[in-house]
Design an enzyme around this catalytic site. Sequence first.
Site: not given
Ligand code: NAD
Length: 505
Positions: A240, A242, A261, A295
């Site tokens: 995300s 965030r 990404e 995504c």
């Molecule tokens: P998420 O942000 O909740 O988690 C993604 C990863 O980040 C997990 O491994 C999580 O443990 C880690 N994480 C979370 N907070 C963190 C922090 N503060 N510091 C370090 N690591 C942290 O996302 P999700 O729900 O797993 O996936 C969905 C999101 O991912 C959507 O927004 C989607 O668009 C995006 N996404 C983007 C791409 C791209 O290539 N642009 C590909 C796939 C998914």
Amino acid sequence: MRDILSALGLQDSSPGAFGKSTISSSSGREVRVVSPANGAELGRVAVADGAAYDRVVSDALEVFKEWRKVPAPERGELVRKVGLALRDSKQQLGRLVSAEAGKILSEGEGEIQEAIDIADFAVGLSRQLYGKTMHSERRNHRMYEQWHPLGIVGVITAFNFPAAVWAWNAMIAAVCGDVVVWKPSELTPLTAVAVNSICRQVAKQSGFEGIFSLVVGDGPELGQKLAADARVPCISATGSCRMGKAVAKTVAERLGRCILELGGNNATIVMPDADMKLVTSGVLFGAVGTAGQRCTSIRRALVHESVMDQFLEKLVAAYKQVRIGDPLVKGTLMGPLIHAGAVDSYRAAVERVSKEGGQVAYGGKVLAGMPSPLYVEPTIVKAHEGMQLLKEETFAPILYVVPIRDVEHGIEINNSVSQGLSSSIFSRNMQSVEGFLSAAGSDCGIANVNMGTSGAEIGGAFGGEKETGGGREAGSDSWKQYMRRQTCAINYGDDLPLAQGVVFS
Ligand code: NAD
């Protein structure tokens, strides 16, 4: 499923830290993995504690010191074997992805195919890590640039691509001479353990088990550790916006390198001259595929007002045909959302539609009587461009359909959101298409014509602008981010001329 899990080496409770070997952890915590498809427990994975994390990173550092000296084509040979091993387990891994992430079987297998494709790509790349030569302004001098391995690449991945995103990074990083520490999503650690174990076995046979290492966490903690760790020069983070903002800040504080990404909010523009058959199938796959949890999913359809009625009629008819159910059953087109929080976000977005002046044209409900409470109806909303909902990424199959006057209006709405991942246009008119692709057109990292916004191939550089993070992964010249560039100047003469004509004597 039990057979598949054990064939992939997964136990009821699997370890969650792997460096040069399996590393035990005393955290006492486990991630319990429940299939969104039917609520069944698939297994548990031990959470790596701080000491296990440190050991993984120090192992990786040690392995890197040797791996970087292996000639790149030889590194490619190891990756070729990884690709073959993934081919051998494609069906089993595909089923695991399907059960753990809830995507339909064909998409689960497609994800492993993507990992295989990037391995193949990386093998060729291992002989093409080209540097430029430059003409020196100094007599009897030669200049060139070369690319060296960078070090540890920390890869943080999202739940929705539990194997492919890691492979995009890991296969390229490996031929570049780097080693990888993977921190997968806490929602899909089983796929990570299984994929990593297959790749580690191959690496082990070449004496380099620690090239591909893994730490499993149960929240953001280990990702935060990786982002802050000065031993890890490059962090590739997918998830995300965030999360990306938090990771970027931490990595920037230590002046590390980041490949981000992040979230998308992708639109397709439908012009009056479009082939409506293509439009309907393209939008259906883009908006409903993976239950809207890509995504690159289509979230906004920007449709010329003259074809709006026709568009909606055909799309609603297609939506009615979508078979929703167990993603592992052949013929299912849409599986569940990943967890209860995702269903809440879906419900909250649908509730806001009428408050913001929109209207649900199809769907809008959480489905009862399904194998788990995570199944929702794919939803079409008649929207207007002023709606706040259009600016947000709701990770669910909700499509906002907005009328547009002309292509310029479509491009303006396409570009009006904070994310900049993918975009597309359906048109046979050269002016519309080229306008969309021009410098004044789509501001996204991906711009497609006569297809939807999702389903990218690995050959191109993948990623997006603005709050999507600016990173590029997979094909083209994305490899350069995984290496350090060195500019070399060699004097083969008897004098020491200075650049810019400077005299110092
Ligand atoms: P998420 O942000 O909740 O988690 C993604 C990863 O980040 C997990 O491994 C999580 O443990 C880690 N994480 C979370 N907070 C963190 C922090 N503060 N510091 C370090 N690591 C942290 O996302 P999700 O729900 O797993 O996936 C969905 C999101 O991912 C959507 O927004 C989607 O668009 C995006 N996404 C983007 C791409 C791209 O290539 N642009 C590909 C796939 C998914």
